[in-house]
Design a protein around this motif. Structure first.
Motif, PDB file in Angstrom:
ATOM      1  N   LEU A  32      46.840 -16.428  15.473  1.00  0.00           N
ATOM      2  CA  LEU A  32      45.937 -17.553  15.277  1.00  0.00           C
ATOM      3  C   LEU A  32      46.250 -18.172  13.917  1.00  0.00           C
ATOM      4  N   ILE A  33      46.480 -19.479  13.906  1.00  0.00           N
ATOM      5  CA  ILE A  33      46.743 -20.203  12.662  1.00  0.00           C
ATOM      6  C   ILE A  33      45.552 -21.113  12.403  1.00  0.00           C
ATOM      7  N   GLY A  34      44.927 -20.918  11.252  1.00  0.00           N
ATOM      8  CA  GLY A  34      43.764 -21.721  10.885  1.00  0.00           C
ATOM      9  C   GLY A  34      43.821 -22.110   9.421  1.00  0.00           C
ATOM     10  N   ASN A  46      56.649 -14.908  21.580  1.00  0.00           N
ATOM     11  CA  ASN A  46      55.940 -15.162  20.325  1.00  0.00           C
ATOM     12  C   ASN A  46      55.166 -16.467  20.424  1.00  0.00           C
ATOM     13  N   ILE A  47      53.890 -16.385  20.087  1.00  0.00           N
ATOM     14  CA  ILE A  47      52.993 -17.525  20.193  1.00  0.00           C
ATOM     15  C   ILE A  47      52.295 -17.741  18.852  1.00  0.00           C
ATOM     16  N   LEU A  48      52.204 -18.996  18.428  1.00  0.00           N
ATOM     17  CA  LEU A  48      51.308 -19.409  17.352  1.00  0.00           C
ATOM     18  C   LEU A  48      50.300 -20.336  18.001  1.00  0.00           C
ATOM     19  N   TYR A  49      49.027 -20.212  17.628  1.00  0.00           N
ATOM     20  CA  TYR A  49      48.027 -21.043  18.283  1.00  0.00           C
ATOM     21  C   TYR A  49      46.865 -21.391  17.369  1.00  0.00           C
ATOM     22  N   ALA A  50      46.176 -22.456  17.743  1.00  0.00           N
ATOM     23  CA  ALA A  50      44.927 -22.864  17.116  1.00  0.00           C
ATOM     24  C   ALA A  50      43.833 -22.688  18.159  1.00  0.00           C
ATOM     25  N   SER A  51      42.671 -22.218  17.713  1.00  0.00           N
ATOM     26  CA  SER A  51      41.536 -22.069  18.629  1.00  0.00           C
ATOM     27  C   SER A  51      40.268 -22.270  17.830  1.00  0.00           C
ATOM     28  N   THR A  52      39.508 -23.284  18.181  1.00  0.00           N
ATOM     29  CA  THR A  52      38.293 -23.612  17.453  1.00  0.00           C
ATOM     30  C   THR A  52      37.055 -23.051  18.139  1.00  0.00           C
ATOM     31  N   GLU A  53      36.955 -23.252  19.428  1.00  0.00           N
ATOM     32  CA  GLU A  53      35.777 -22.817  20.175  1.00  0.00           C
ATOM     33  C   GLU A  53      36.038 -21.563  21.008  1.00  0.00           C
ATOM     34  N   PRO A  85      46.288 -45.749  16.820  1.00  0.00           N
ATOM     35  CA  PRO A  85      46.341 -45.108  15.498  1.00  0.00           C
ATOM     36  C   PRO A  85      44.969 -44.717  14.953  1.00  0.00           C
ATOM     37  N   GLU A  86      43.898 -45.282  15.501  1.00  0.00           N
ATOM     38  CA  GLU A  86      42.566 -44.912  15.011  1.00  0.00           C
ATOM     39  C   GLU A  86      42.143 -43.517  15.477  1.00  0.00           C
ATOM     40  N   VAL A  87      42.835 -42.955  16.451  1.00  0.00           N
ATOM     41  CA  VAL A  87      42.531 -41.622  16.949  1.00  0.00           C
ATOM     42  C   VAL A  87      43.169 -40.605  16.017  1.00  0.00           C
ATOM     43  N   LYS A  88      42.363 -39.725  15.465  1.00  0.00           N
ATOM     44  CA  LYS A  88      42.842 -38.726  14.509  1.00  0.00           C
ATOM     45  C   LYS A  88      42.644 -37.325  15.062  1.00  0.00           C
ATOM     46  N   GLU A  89      43.611 -36.456  14.774  1.00  0.00           N
ATOM     47  CA  GLU A  89      43.505 -35.047  15.145  1.00  0.00           C
ATOM     48  C   GLU A  89      42.462 -34.399  14.228  1.00  0.00           C
ATOM     49  N   ILE A  90      41.653 -33.534  14.803  1.00  0.00           N
ATOM     50  CA  ILE A  90      40.735 -32.735  13.993  1.00  0.00           C
ATOM     51  C   ILE A  90      40.816 -31.290  14.468  1.00  0.00           C
ATOM     52  N   PHE A  91      40.578 -30.383  13.582  1.00  0.00           N
ATOM     53  CA  PHE A  91      40.523 -28.941  13.836  1.00  0.00           C
ATOM     54  C   PHE A  91      41.883 -28.281  14.060  1.00  0.00           C
ATOM     55  N   THR A  92      42.925 -29.003  14.368  1.00  0.00           N
ATOM     56  CA  THR A  92      44.224 -28.372  14.642  1.00  0.00           C
ATOM     57  C   THR A  92      45.253 -28.666  13.558  1.00  0.00           C
ATOM     58  N   ASN A  93      44.864 -29.356  12.513  1.00  0.00           N
ATOM     59  CA  ASN A  93      45.823 -29.764  11.486  1.00  0.00           C
ATOM     60  C   ASN A  93      46.479 -28.580  10.785  1.00  0.00           C
ATOM     61  N   ALA A  94      45.769 -27.458  10.655  1.00  0.00           N
ATOM     62  CA  ALA A  94      46.348 -26.291   9.986  1.00  0.00           C
ATOM     63  C   ALA A  94      47.583 -25.793  10.743  1.00  0.00           C
ATOM     64  N   LEU A  95      47.542 -25.824  12.064  1.00  0.00           N
ATOM     65  CA  LEU A  95      48.697 -25.396  12.848  1.00  0.00           C
ATOM     66  C   LEU A  95      49.874 -26.347  12.625  1.00  0.00           C
ATOM     67  N   GLY A  96      49.622 -27.638  12.645  1.00  0.00           N
ATOM     68  CA  GLY A  96      50.688 -28.612  12.402  1.00  0.00           C
ATOM     69  C   GLY A  96      51.289 -28.456  11.018  1.00  0.00           C
ATOM     70  N   ASP A  97      50.438 -28.233  10.018  1.00  0.00           N
ATOM     71  CA  ASP A  97      50.937 -28.037   8.655  1.00  0.00           C
ATOM     72  C   ASP A  97      51.766 -26.760   8.553  1.00  0.00           C
ATOM     73  N   GLN A 136      61.615 -16.000  13.986  1.00  0.00           N
ATOM     74  CA  GLN A 136      61.840 -15.799  15.413  1.00  0.00           C
ATOM     75  C   GLN A 136      61.369 -17.036  16.182  1.00  0.00           C
ATOM     76  N   PRO A 137      61.968 -17.315  17.326  1.00  0.00           N
ATOM     77  CA  PRO A 137      61.494 -18.426  18.159  1.00  0.00           C
ATOM     78  C   PRO A 137      60.032 -18.213  18.572  1.00  0.00           C
ATOM     79  N   TYR A 138      59.297 -19.312  18.684  1.00  0.00           N
ATOM     80  CA  TYR A 138      57.906 -19.250  19.126  1.00  0.00           C
ATOM     81  C   TYR A 138      57.541 -20.529  19.866  1.00  0.00           C
ATOM     82  N   VAL A 139      56.448 -20.440  20.614  1.00  0.00           N
ATOM     83  CA  VAL A 139      55.854 -21.593  21.279  1.00  0.00           C
ATOM     84  C   VAL A 139      54.470 -21.777  20.676  1.00  0.00           C
ATOM     85  N   ALA A 140      54.093 -23.019  20.413  1.00  0.00           N
ATOM     86  CA  ALA A 140      52.773 -23.320  19.857  1.00  0.00           C
ATOM     87  C   ALA A 140      51.809 -23.726  20.980  1.00  0.00           C
TER      88      ALA A 140
END
Length: 146
Positions: free
Chosen positions: A37-39, A5-12, A67-79, A49-53
């Motif tokens: 796909l989680i968006g 089982n996989i959950l993933y983010a994909s932007t491009e 700390p000035e480096v911020k995640e973009i485009f993948t925050n929905a998966l983290g949330d 069930q167990p999964y890998v992200a």
């Protein structure tokens, strides 16, 4: 038969392309494969069930890892992982990125691993190769039993 089982983010589309390679490897080994796909539009659900992200690295701000480096485009998966008890089923993280970004290569997956207290299992570059898919399949399969 193992079901992976996989959950993933994909932007491009790079991560999606790699997930397709991984699915082919799992199926050729007789294993079941489920990937979602989680968006931003994904409705939250309770994982059971167990999964890998799988998470690509997209960052903004600065040139290092401070700390000035911020995640973009993948925050929905983290949330999504942080929702309810979903983090309890997360077994590990696989990351991707562009090696041209040096220290920032795979930084998002490293951060996910630390934030959710799971191993950063592996990393691959951009869309990965068939060889990468085989290698990562062998690394993640033990997380789903035999």
């Amino acid at each position: 038969m193992t079901t992976i089982n996989i959950l993933y983010a994909s932007t491009e589309g790079n991560t999606k392309a790699f997930i397709e390679k991984l699915a082919a490897v799992a199926e050729s080994n007789g294993d079941g494969f489920s990937a979602r796909l989680i968006g931003d539009e994904t409705e939250y659900a309770n994982e059971t069930q167990p999964y890998v992200a799988f998470v690509p690295t997209y960052l903004t701000g600065g040139t290092g890892t401070g700390p000035e480096v911020k995640e973009i485009f993948t925050n929905a998966l983290g949330d999504y992982i942080a929702f309810g008890n979903n983090a309890r089923y997360l077994k590990g993280v696989v990351g991707s990125g562009n090696r041209n970004f040096n220290i920032q290569f795979n930084l998002t997956a490293i951060r996910y691993g630390k934030n959710f207290d799971v191993p950063m299992i592996a990393a691959y570059e951009l869309r990965g190769s068939k060889f990468d898919a085989e290698k990562i399949y062998n690394k993640i399969k033990p997380y789903f039993g035999e």
